[in-house]
Write a protein that holds these residues in place. Structure first.
Motif, short mmCIF file in Angstrom:
data_model
loop_
_atom_site.label_atom_id
_atom_site.label_comp_id
_atom_site.label_asym_id
_atom_site.label_seq_id
_atom_site.Cartn_x
_atom_site.Cartn_y
_atom_site.Cartn_z
N MET A 372 0.86 -1.19 0.00
CA MET A 372 0.00 0.00 0.00
C MET A 372 0.89 1.24 0.00
N GLU A 373 0.29 2.42 -0.29
CA GLU A 373 1.08 3.62 -0.53
C GLU A 373 1.04 4.64 0.60
N VAL A 382 15.97 10.28 7.71
CA VAL A 382 15.57 11.07 6.54
C VAL A 382 14.33 10.45 5.91
N ALA A 383 13.27 11.23 5.73
CA ALA A 383 12.06 10.73 5.10
C ALA A 383 12.33 10.49 3.61
N ARG A 384 11.84 9.38 3.10
CA ARG A 384 12.07 9.01 1.70
C ARG A 384 10.76 8.92 0.95
N LEU A 385 10.84 9.12 -0.38
CA LEU A 385 9.67 9.02 -1.22
C LEU A 385 9.23 7.57 -1.35
N TYR A 386 8.01 7.39 -1.84
CA TYR A 386 7.46 6.05 -2.02
C TYR A 386 8.30 5.26 -3.03
N GLU A 387 8.83 4.12 -2.58
CA GLU A 387 9.65 3.21 -3.39
C GLU A 387 10.88 3.91 -3.99
N VAL A 402 8.93 3.10 10.15
CA VAL A 402 7.77 3.13 9.25
C VAL A 402 6.61 3.80 9.97
N GLU A 403 6.12 4.90 9.38
CA GLU A 403 4.99 5.63 9.95
C GLU A 403 3.75 5.35 9.11
N TYR A 404 2.66 5.00 9.77
CA TYR A 404 1.42 4.67 9.07
C TYR A 404 0.26 4.83 10.03
N ASP A 405 -0.94 4.75 9.52
CA ASP A 405 -2.15 4.90 10.32
C ASP A 405 -2.42 3.58 11.04
N SER A 427 10.38 -5.52 1.58
CA SER A 427 8.95 -5.52 1.27
C SER A 427 8.16 -5.46 2.57
N LEU A 428 7.32 -4.45 2.70
CA LEU A 428 6.46 -4.29 3.87
C LEU A 428 5.07 -4.83 3.55
N ASP A 429 4.61 -5.73 4.38
CA ASP A 429 3.30 -6.36 4.15
C ASP A 429 2.34 -5.84 5.22
N PHE A 430 1.56 -4.83 4.86
CA PHE A 430 0.60 -4.26 5.80
C PHE A 430 -0.68 -5.10 5.80
#
Length: 600
Positions: A372-373, A382-387, A402-405, A427-430
């Motif tokens: 997911m994005e 340092v924050a990085r862009l998606y992929e 990893v920051e997410y809801d 690979s992150l599997d949410f």
């Protein structure tokens, strides 16, 4: 030791008695340990010799083996090798059926002795239905291309058949719908049936004069094609009845009309095509060669004639002078020649052999992927862009947060730690959490009743008497903004506002405040003096920075905010205060009070 023999028969061949053995000190032949490999198709020739006592001595000392062809892989391609003949035949494998860019080597090393085998044959169906193939370099040693070798290679746009090729098999380039350029060289002898059928994009092709066998339906469904024929005569030429049976134009040399079928005897050779005598010689096709650059590293780039190629293969017009500029990190690598100049005259492969410097620092790629994005990856703070792909120095400790809801997703590991030692993809599997049950709607809040306060305003003269008392039944909401105005009567001037405790709170006639409690205010007024003498008679006056107090009042001096700045009872006082503006003087002596404003 292995010895490969390639004679098909022994007629006229002289072989010494000790050719494949050696003698000891007594000059007696001793059997050696060599192995004699003979062709399978002519093995009986060699065995017959061994069975014949009169000629057996030709090969004594060695052991005869039959050499059978075997499959050998080189640079991912598969070959059937014939070590005796020194040749190799390319056969089909996953590379030839799927890869987009292929280079077939002219030759390659085969055994520990580095015997080099020449590639001379492409087998049947080798590249069949490879929809990805868009570029191929054929070896100059190639002699034969098998049946359906390139059938269905729709992405292939151009190909040059080497001059050594003698035959093109049936259906060789059938249904190569993207093929626009085919270059055939003098020396080609056989063109197989249907070899160019359904080549819908092909617009012109020249048949070499050395072609002596042209089979049927070569150009079926190649509508609009111009075929340039170069034969001076047709003696010894076999052309199938339907070889050119299609809606094509046959361009023939001027003055050869009778040879090519303008009479009844030869017409059947070229039926189906429209014969057109050429006023001029056939146009010379623009020949382009491929330039491919390979390397033993990935982190480099290059320019060809000051342009960056879109792919790792370039198509360059024949006889063009080529300048290749190699760009790379000279702190990490060394290259013997990074400016390469040549004139291209054949398909060319440049192989760059970079030498890694001893103190070079390795960097590896790192990429974080996910199912997911809507998340953020923070790599070493340092924050990085998606992929996003980043490069990190070898042996660096890496921390990934990893920051997410967390109300919608679950992740087994929200913080990742490791030391990077190679190119890495994480690979992150949410896991999406089930939707929560809706909470009951809160009861509407009852409006909060703000408290209210009263206001009492007194207006007093300088002797303390009350001039006016104002009080109403009106209440004011808490935090309301209120402005009171002290309007003096004739012969009076406004001095200041006092609070309930007798403190000066403002020197402005228009006093604005926020009411937060029951409030009591007093506006103080002073009877105006008619002249300076009034002030003198009153016993208090101000001249040139000195306050004179001949009546010895207790004098208090306040600033505009009501703050006491000075208290004295002396006859005079120098006012050297760090203040500028209007001040209020209040002088008391017994019950007598004097109020006066001065400007400092």
């Amino acid at each position: 030791m292995d010895v490969y023999l390639n004679w098909e028969d022994l007629n006229g061949i002289t072989i010494s008695e000790d050719a494949f053995s050696f003698t000891d000190s007594a000059e007696n032949p001793v059997k050696s340990s060599i192995r004699l490999y003979v062709p399978e198709e002519s093995k009986n020739v060699y065995y017959d010799v061994r069975d014949d006592f009169s000629t057996e001595f030709h090969f004594k000392g060695g052991t005869i083996f039959v050499s059978r062809n075997s499959v050998y892989e080189y640079e991912g391609l598969a070959f059937v090798v014939n070590p005796i003949a020194g040749t190799a035949k390319l056969i089909s494998n996953p590379i030839t059926r799927n890869k987009s860019q292929i280079i077939i080597p002219h030759e390659f090393p085969y055994d520990p002795l580095q015997t080099r085998l020449t590639v001379n044959i492409i087998d049947d169906n080798v590249f069949r239905d490879n929809k990805n193939l868009n570029s191929i370099i054929l070896p100059k040693t190639l002699e034969s291309i098998g049946t359906a070798a390139f059938v269905g290679c729709e992405a292939l746009t151009a190909i040059e058949i080497p001059a050594a090729v003698k035959s093109i098999g049936n259906y060789c380039f059938s249904s190569c719908s993207g093929l626009t350029t085919v270059i055939l060289h003098e020396g080609l002898e056989t063109i197989g049936a249907n070899s160019f059928e359904n080549c819908l994009s092909l617009r012109s092709i020249k048949i070499p004069s050395t072609s002596i066998f042209v089979d049927s339906d070569v150009f079926t469904n190649c509508d609009g094609l111009d075929v340039y024929l170069t034969w001076d005569n047709l003696r010894g030429i076999f052309i199938s009845d339907n070889a050119f049976y299609s809606s094509i134009r046959l361009r023939i040399p001027k003055g050869t009309e009778e040879i090519y079928g303008y009479d009844d005897n030869a017409n059947y050779y070229f039926r189906g095509g429209l014969l057109i005598p050429a006023d001029e010689e056939e146009p010379v096709s623009q020949v382009y060669y491929t330039l491919l650059i390979n390397s033993n590293i990935d982190d480099y780039s290059y320019r060809i004639n000051d342009s960056i190629p879109h792919d790792n293969i370039a198509y360059i017009k024949a006889d063009t002078r080529v300048h290749v500029k190699i760009e790379y990190d000279r702190n990490k690598y060394r290259l013997s020649n990074d400016n390469i100049n040549f004139v291209i005259s054949e398909n060319t492969v440049l192989t760059l052999d970079f030498e890694r410097l001893p103190d070079a620092i390795a960097y590896y790629s790192l990429q974080v992927k996910s199912n997911m994005e809507n998340y953020n990856s923070i790599i070493n703070g340092v924050a990085r862009l998606y992929e996003e792909i980043i490069y990190i120095r070898e042996n660096t400790s890496v921390t990934i947060d990893v920051e997410y809801d967390r109300s919608q997703y679950r992740l087994n590991n929200g913080a990742i730690y490791f030391v990077i030692l190679k190119d890495t993809v994480l690979s992150l599997d949410f896991e999406r959490l089930p939707e929560p049950e809706p909470e009951p709607e809160p009861e509407p809040e009852k409006p909060v009743q703000k408290p209210q306060y009263s206001l009492l305003v007194l207006y007093k003269a300088d002797r303390g008497e009350t001039i006016l008392k104002t009080q109403t039944d009106e209440k004011y909401d808490s935090a309301s903004i209120i402005t009171v105005i002290a309007q003096p009567e004739k012969d009076y001037s406004f001095d200041y506002w006092l609070d309930k405790n007798g403190y000066i709170i403002s020197l402005d006639k228009d006093y604005t405040f926020r009411i937060e409690k029951d409030t009591w205010l007093s506006a103080m007024f002073t009877k105006s003096a008619s002249s300076i003498n009034d002030a003198v008679e009153a016993g208090l006056y101000y001249r040139n920075g000195i306050l004179f107090n001949p009546a010895l009042y207790e004098v208090r001096l306040y600033d505009a905010a009501g703050k006491l700045m000075l208290l004295f009872t002396e006859n005079e006082k120098q006012l050297d205060l760090p203040y500028e503006g209007i001040c209020l003087i209040i002088a008391r002596k017994g019950k007598e009070i004097i109020r006066q404003k001065i400007m400092l």
